[in-house]
Motif scaffolding. Sequence first.
Motif, PDB file in Angstrom:
ATOM      1  N   LEU A  65       6.371   5.008 -16.775  1.00 51.22           N
ATOM      2  CA  LEU A  65       7.127   5.193 -17.567  1.00 51.22           C
ATOM      3  C   LEU A  65       8.223   5.381 -16.131  1.00 51.22           C
ATOM      4  O   LEU A  65       8.378   5.013 -15.361  1.00 51.22           O
ATOM      5  N   THR A  66       7.153   7.260 -15.212  1.00 46.11           N
ATOM      6  CA  THR A  66       7.345   7.210 -14.679  1.00 46.11           C
ATOM      7  C   THR A  66       7.063   6.930 -13.799  1.00 46.11           C
ATOM      8  O   THR A  66       7.716   6.697 -11.745  1.00 46.11           O
ATOM      9  N   PHE A  97      10.052   3.766 -12.527  1.00 48.89           N
ATOM     10  CA  PHE A  97      10.660   5.106 -11.926  1.00 48.89           C
ATOM     11  C   PHE A  97      10.950   5.195 -10.909  1.00 48.89           C
ATOM     12  O   PHE A  97      11.866   5.180  -9.896  1.00 48.89           O
ATOM     13  N   HIS A  98      10.293   5.914 -10.671  1.00 48.35           N
ATOM     14  CA  HIS A  98       8.887   5.769  -8.932  1.00 48.35           C
ATOM     15  C   HIS A  98       9.991   4.791  -8.357  1.00 48.35           C
ATOM     16  O   HIS A  98      10.452   4.785  -7.404  1.00 48.35           O
ATOM     17  N   LEU A 118      11.880   2.516  -8.860  1.00 49.37           N
ATOM     18  CA  LEU A 118      13.226   1.954  -8.637  1.00 49.37           C
ATOM     19  C   LEU A 118      13.563   2.959  -8.025  1.00 49.37           C
ATOM     20  O   LEU A 118      15.014   2.910  -7.708  1.00 49.37           O
TER      21      LEU A 118
END
Lengths: 99, 99
Positions: B14-15, B18-19, B21
């Motif tokens: 997930l991280t 997120f990074h 995007l």
Amino acid sequence: MRTLSHPARSDIELTAVFHALSDPTRLSIVRGLVGVDEQSCGALDIPLSKSTLSHHLKVLRDAGVTHTRIEGTHRYMSLRREDLDARFPGLLDVALKAA
Amino acid sequence: MRTLSHPARSDIELTAVFHALSDPTRLSIVRGLVGVDEQSCGALDIPLSKSTLSHHLKVLRDAGVTHTRIEGTHRYMSLRREDLDARFPGLLDVALKAA
DNA sequence: CCCATGGTTCGATGATGTGCGAACCTACGA
DNA sequence: TCGTAGGTTCGCACATCATCGAACCATGGG
């Protein structure tokens, strides 16, 4: 410092929120906020220095993810759930639910 | 280079997503991928050098957001929609729908 | 009034990230 | 076989980020 600055709902930017949540420390802070109404900043169980923690909380605040209320010498943090749900429906759920 | 490495669905973090995007350039690349089945990497209308663009595409690939297929001298990119929807339901919709 | 407590800010440092051009690789076409 | 076109990798510059300790500020308690 009497008040802390928070972006208006309409000023919350998606890339800023993504960036705020792309750090494992910050993501775990956010996850610790779910369910609890307000969390004292000092009560966080994270092995980092005060200054580093303060920095992460500022990133979350500036991105519009959290709100911090000042009461005496304490700061109480909360998720800006309504604002985030209104602006980016589903985002918070994704961040909180994922394993 | 015959093949490019892509993380397995279960290895998508997930991280990392997120990074990936959290950068405006990459977010716009991803948004340009919606609707189109496959996008030639060179057909991107982004005013950056080849090397920089290649770097961004690698970040998206490594994060598991996109898949790149090699055909001759061309690379065709596509969204890993099924994988992302399975792993982080709603994430892609948020990234694509937000203004 | 003084001190301890809870947090922020500052300055520095090392790690990442973004950007570029140049060199390189590989497939295709002449 | 040679050139060209599509991409990757390398090396470097510069910006941003995470982290810390030290200094600082405000509040509440003695």
